[in-house]
Scaffold this motif. Structure first.
Motif, PDB file in Angstrom:
ATOM      1  N   HIS A   1      19.991   5.944  -6.260  1.00  0.00           N
ATOM      2  CA  HIS A   1      19.450   7.258  -5.700  1.00  0.00           C
ATOM      3  C   HIS A   1      18.811   6.668  -4.344  1.00  0.00           C
ATOM      4  O   HIS A   1      18.416   5.342  -4.215  1.00  0.00           O
ATOM      5  CB  HIS A   1      18.379   7.675  -6.555  1.00  0.00           C
ATOM      6  CG  HIS A   1      18.881   8.667  -7.748  1.00  0.00           C
ATOM      7  ND1 HIS A   1      19.068   7.959  -8.902  1.00  0.00           N
ATOM      8  CD2 HIS A   1      19.133   9.796  -7.870  1.00  0.00           C
ATOM      9  CE1 HIS A   1      19.388   8.913  -9.722  1.00  0.00           C
ATOM     10  NE2 HIS A   1      19.659   9.909  -9.162  1.00  0.00           N
ATOM     11  N   ASP A   2      18.721   7.453  -3.329  1.00  0.00           N
ATOM     12  CA  ASP A   2      18.046   7.238  -1.944  1.00  0.00           C
ATOM     13  C   ASP A   2      16.836   6.977  -1.914  1.00  0.00           C
ATOM     14  O   ASP A   2      16.124   6.498  -1.103  1.00  0.00           O
ATOM     15  CB  ASP A   2      18.499   8.157  -0.898  1.00  0.00           C
ATOM     16  CG  ASP A   2      20.225   8.094  -0.836  1.00  0.00           C
ATOM     17  OD1 ASP A   2      21.075   7.141  -0.747  1.00  0.00           O
ATOM     18  OD2 ASP A   2      20.826   9.093  -0.909  1.00  0.00           O
ATOM     19  N   ARG A   3      16.078   7.862  -2.890  1.00  0.00           N
ATOM     20  CA  ARG A   3      14.569   7.959  -2.792  1.00  0.00           C
ATOM     21  C   ARG A   3      14.037   8.063  -4.339  1.00  0.00           C
ATOM     22  O   ARG A   3      14.647   8.574  -4.993  1.00  0.00           O
ATOM     23  CB  ARG A   3      14.369   9.287  -1.995  1.00  0.00           C
ATOM     24  CG  ARG A   3      12.815   9.513  -1.861  1.00  0.00           C
ATOM     25  CD  ARG A   3      12.287  10.797  -0.828  1.00  0.00           C
ATOM     26  NE  ARG A   3      13.024  10.730   0.280  1.00  0.00           N
ATOM     27  CZ  ARG A   3      12.298  10.337   1.425  1.00  0.00           C
ATOM     28  NH1 ARG A   3      10.963   9.957   1.547  1.00  0.00           N
ATOM     29  NH2 ARG A   3      13.088  10.166   2.689  1.00  0.00           N
TER      30      ARG A   3
ATOM     31  N   ALA B   1      13.122  -3.446  -7.576  1.00  0.00           N
ATOM     32  CA  ALA B   1      13.939  -2.078  -7.106  1.00  0.00           C
ATOM     33  C   ALA B   1      12.771  -1.216  -6.838  1.00  0.00           C
ATOM     34  O   ALA B   1      12.970  -0.470  -5.512  1.00  0.00           O
ATOM     35  CB  ALA B   1      14.489  -1.540  -8.186  1.00  0.00           C
ATOM     36  N   LEU B   2      11.438  -1.245  -6.932  1.00  0.00           N
ATOM     37  CA  LEU B   2      10.456  -0.585  -6.346  1.00  0.00           C
ATOM     38  C   LEU B   2      10.238  -0.934  -5.053  1.00  0.00           C
ATOM     39  O   LEU B   2      10.021  -0.421  -4.259  1.00  0.00           O
ATOM     40  CB  LEU B   2       9.297  -0.613  -7.143  1.00  0.00           C
ATOM     41  CG  LEU B   2       9.273   0.358  -8.804  1.00  0.00           C
ATOM     42  CD1 LEU B   2       8.069  -0.206  -9.539  1.00  0.00           C
ATOM     43  CD2 LEU B   2       9.563   1.684  -8.389  1.00  0.00           C
ATOM     44  N   ALA B   3      10.164  -2.369  -4.879  1.00  0.00           N
ATOM     45  CA  ALA B   3       9.786  -2.668  -3.658  1.00  0.00           C
ATOM     46  C   ALA B   3      11.103  -2.598  -2.655  1.00  0.00           C
ATOM     47  O   ALA B   3      10.764  -2.423  -1.326  1.00  0.00           O
ATOM     48  CB  ALA B   3       9.564  -4.468  -3.876  1.00  0.00           C
ATOM     49  N   ALA B   4      12.017  -2.626  -2.990  1.00  0.00           N
ATOM     50  CA  ALA B   4      13.289  -2.285  -2.009  1.00  0.00           C
ATOM     51  C   ALA B   4      13.096  -0.743  -1.766  1.00  0.00           C
ATOM     52  O   ALA B   4      13.250  -0.652  -0.378  1.00  0.00           O
ATOM     53  CB  ALA B   4      14.645  -2.276  -2.903  1.00  0.00           C
ATOM     54  N   ARG B   5      12.685   0.080  -2.451  1.00  0.00           N
ATOM     55  CA  ARG B   5      12.534   1.487  -2.118  1.00  0.00           C
ATOM     56  C   ARG B   5      11.202   1.607  -1.314  1.00  0.00           C
ATOM     57  O   ARG B   5      11.132   2.173  -0.046  1.00  0.00           O
ATOM     58  CB  ARG B   5      12.439   2.632  -3.311  1.00  0.00           C
ATOM     59  CG  ARG B   5      13.679   2.712  -3.875  1.00  0.00           C
ATOM     60  CD  ARG B   5      14.593   3.566  -2.873  1.00  0.00           C
ATOM     61  NE  ARG B   5      16.189   3.385  -3.600  1.00  0.00           N
ATOM     62  CZ  ARG B   5      17.201   2.588  -2.903  1.00  0.00           C
ATOM     63  NH1 ARG B   5      16.447   1.611  -1.990  1.00  0.00           N
ATOM     64  NH2 ARG B   5      18.180   2.740  -3.393  1.00  0.00           N
TER      65      ARG B   5
ATOM     66  N   GLN C   1       0.732  -1.263  -0.028  1.00  0.00           N
ATOM     67  CA  GLN C   1      -0.010  -0.005  -0.122  1.00  0.00           C
ATOM     68  C   GLN C   1       0.852   1.128   0.097  1.00  0.00           C
ATOM     69  O   GLN C   1       1.488   1.414   0.842  1.00  0.00           O
ATOM     70  CB  GLN C   1      -0.889   0.077   1.395  1.00  0.00           C
ATOM     71  CG  GLN C   1      -2.017  -1.017   0.935  1.00  0.00           C
ATOM     72  CD  GLN C   1      -3.237  -0.672   2.083  1.00  0.00           C
ATOM     73  OE1 GLN C   1      -3.026  -0.013   3.088  1.00  0.00           O
ATOM     74  NE2 GLN C   1      -4.379  -0.974   1.878  1.00  0.00           N
ATOM     75  N   ILE C   2       0.749   1.920  -0.871  1.00  0.00           N
ATOM     76  CA  ILE C   2       1.437   2.898  -1.223  1.00  0.00           C
ATOM     77  C   ILE C   2       0.659   4.559  -1.022  1.00  0.00           C
ATOM     78  O   ILE C   2      -0.441   4.761  -1.664  1.00  0.00           O
ATOM     79  CB  ILE C   2       2.187   3.227  -2.541  1.00  0.00           C
ATOM     80  CG1 ILE C   2       2.917   2.037  -2.639  1.00  0.00           C
ATOM     81  CG2 ILE C   2       3.253   4.541  -2.575  1.00  0.00           C
ATOM     82  CD1 ILE C   2       3.748   1.917  -3.947  1.00  0.00           C
ATOM     83  N   ASP C   3       0.971   5.403   0.012  1.00  0.00           N
ATOM     84  CA  ASP C   3       0.404   6.657   0.050  1.00  0.00           C
ATOM     85  C   ASP C   3       0.539   7.563  -1.149  1.00  0.00           C
ATOM     86  O   ASP C   3       1.797   7.691  -1.749  1.00  0.00           O
ATOM     87  CB  ASP C   3       0.861   7.167   1.372  1.00  0.00           C
ATOM     88  CG  ASP C   3       0.519   6.769   2.552  1.00  0.00           C
ATOM     89  OD1 ASP C   3      -0.822   6.151   2.616  1.00  0.00           O
ATOM     90  OD2 ASP C   3       1.309   6.551   3.455  1.00  0.00           O
ATOM     91  N   VAL C   4      -0.331   8.164  -1.447  1.00  0.00           N
ATOM     92  CA  VAL C   4      -0.454   9.148  -2.812  1.00  0.00           C
ATOM     93  C   VAL C   4      -0.576  10.514  -2.187  1.00  0.00           C
ATOM     94  O   VAL C   4      -1.359  10.867  -1.440  1.00  0.00           O
ATOM     95  CB  VAL C   4      -1.379   8.953  -3.756  1.00  0.00           C
ATOM     96  CG1 VAL C   4      -1.282   9.815  -4.768  1.00  0.00           C
ATOM     97  CG2 VAL C   4      -1.434   7.798  -4.111  1.00  0.00           C
ATOM     98  N   ILE C   5       0.536  11.254  -2.499  1.00  0.00           N
ATOM     99  CA  ILE C   5       0.522  12.802  -2.028  1.00  0.00           C
ATOM    100  C   ILE C   5       0.113  13.708  -3.142  1.00  0.00           C
ATOM    101  O   ILE C   5       0.081  13.199  -4.616  1.00  0.00           O
ATOM    102  CB  ILE C   5       1.734  13.461  -1.578  1.00  0.00           C
ATOM    103  CG1 ILE C   5       3.018  13.207  -2.478  1.00  0.00           C
ATOM    104  CG2 ILE C   5       1.917  12.313  -0.281  1.00  0.00           C
ATOM    105  CD1 ILE C   5       4.347  13.729  -1.853  1.00  0.00           C
TER     106      ILE C   5
ATOM    107  N   GLY D   1      10.077  -0.801   0.806  1.00  0.00           N
ATOM    108  CA  GLY D   1      10.333  -1.333   1.988  1.00  0.00           C
ATOM    109  C   GLY D   1      11.033  -0.442   2.908  1.00  0.00           C
ATOM    110  O   GLY D   1      10.931  -0.713   4.109  1.00  0.00           O
ATOM    111  N   GLU D   2      12.013   0.469   2.316  1.00  0.00           N
ATOM    112  CA  GLU D   2      12.662   1.305   3.198  1.00  0.00           C
ATOM    113  C   GLU D   2      11.729   2.691   3.500  1.00  0.00           C
ATOM    114  O   GLU D   2      12.279   3.641   4.267  1.00  0.00           O
ATOM    115  CB  GLU D   2      13.916   2.020   2.286  1.00  0.00           C
ATOM    116  CG  GLU D   2      14.934   0.783   2.161  1.00  0.00           C
ATOM    117  CD  GLU D   2      15.768   1.087   1.179  1.00  0.00           C
ATOM    118  OE1 GLU D   2      15.793   2.093   0.573  1.00  0.00           O
ATOM    119  OE2 GLU D   2      16.775   0.181   0.868  1.00  0.00           O
ATOM    120  N   GLY D   3      10.349   2.898   2.843  1.00  0.00           N
ATOM    121  CA  GLY D   3       9.867   4.068   3.078  1.00  0.00           C
ATOM    122  C   GLY D   3      10.293   4.950   2.244  1.00  0.00           C
ATOM    123  O   GLY D   3      10.084   6.269   2.615  1.00  0.00           O
TER     124      GLY D   3
END
Length: 202
Positions: A182-184, A107-111, A3-7, A113-115
C-alpha cells in the motif's frame, strides 16, 4: 528516533517512535516468508502405482520390434503416472521472531521516511462511508493512493470497508507485506506508542 504527528479528535501532538534503518534484504526475507506461509500447497499428481491402468504386460518381451514395456502405467505413456510430480505439502518455514519484528519496524520506517505514515488518535466517525470520505479528504487522501487502514476503532473500520482504495484490518493484523503493497498507512497512535514501549523494555 522518528517524530510522528498525531491527528484526530485527540491529536495535535507528536510521538517519538524508535524505528530502525531500512534494510531491503531483511524486508525481502520477511515478505518471502509471509508469502511462502500463505501458499496452499494443494497441488497433487498420481504416481504409477496410483493411476487406474491395467498391470498386465502389454505384449511379449521379444519378437515384436517394440520397446520393452511391463505395463501402461509408466510415465512415458499418456494416462500413466507422473514421475516426481508435486504432492500436498506446506511451503512455510520458520523465521526468527527478532527478524520478523525488525522487518515490521523497517516497513513502518519506510512509510515514515516517505511521509506516508499517519497516526490517528480518535477518528470520531459515525460508521458512514460518506463521513469517512470527508475525513480522508481533509487529511490528504483522495483515492489516488492505495491506503492501509489499521485500527481497532470499529466505527472507522465500518465506514471505510466499502471504499475501493482502502484496505481495512485491526491493528493486530498489521504485517510487512500489506504495509509495503500500500502507498500509505493510517494506524492508531496507541499502537505505535505501545510498540515503542515494548521495544524500550527489550
Amino acid at each position: 528516533m522518528a517524530q510522528i504527528d498525531v491527528i484526530g479528535k485527540n491529536g495535535g501532538r507528536k510521538i517519538d517512535v524508535d524505528l530502525p534503518e531500512v534494510n531491503k534484504n531483511i524486508l525481502h526475507d520477511v515478505v518471502t516468508w509471509q508469502l511462502a506461509s500463505r501458499r496452499r500447497g494443494t497441488a497433487s499428481t498420481k504416481t504409477r502405482a496410483q493411476v487406474s491402468r491395467g498391470g498386465k504386460k502389454m505384449y511379449s518381451q521379444k519378437g515384436t520390434g517394440n520397446a520393452r514395456h511391463g505395463d501402461r502405467s509408466v510415465p512415458t505413456f499418456v494416462g500413466g503416472g507422473v514421475a516426481f510430480g508435486p504432492k500436498p505439502r506446506s511451503y512455510g518455514y520458520t523465521l526468527p521472531r527478532q527478524v520478523r519484528q525488525l522487518g515490521l519496524g523497517m516497513a513502518l520506517a519506510a512509510r515514515q521516511g516517505e511521509g506516508k505514515l499517519i497516526a490517528v488518535d480518535g477518528f470520531d466517525l459515525d460508521g458512514k462511508t460518506k463521513g469517512f470520505l470527508s475525513w480522508a479528504a481533509q487529511n490528504g487522501m483522495d483515492g489516488s493512493e492505495k491506503v492501509l487502514l489499521a485500527t481497532d476503532d470499529e466505527m472507522a473500520r465500518r465506514a471505510a470497508r466499502n471504499v475501493s482504495w482502502i484496505s481495512v484490518m485491526p491493528v493486530a493484523g498489521v504485517n510487512v507485506y500489506d504495509i509495503l503493497r500500500h502507498d500509505r498507512l493510517v494506524i492508531d497512535a496507541a499502537a505505535l506508542e505501545l510498540a515503542d514501549g515494548e521495544g524500550d523494555e527489550a
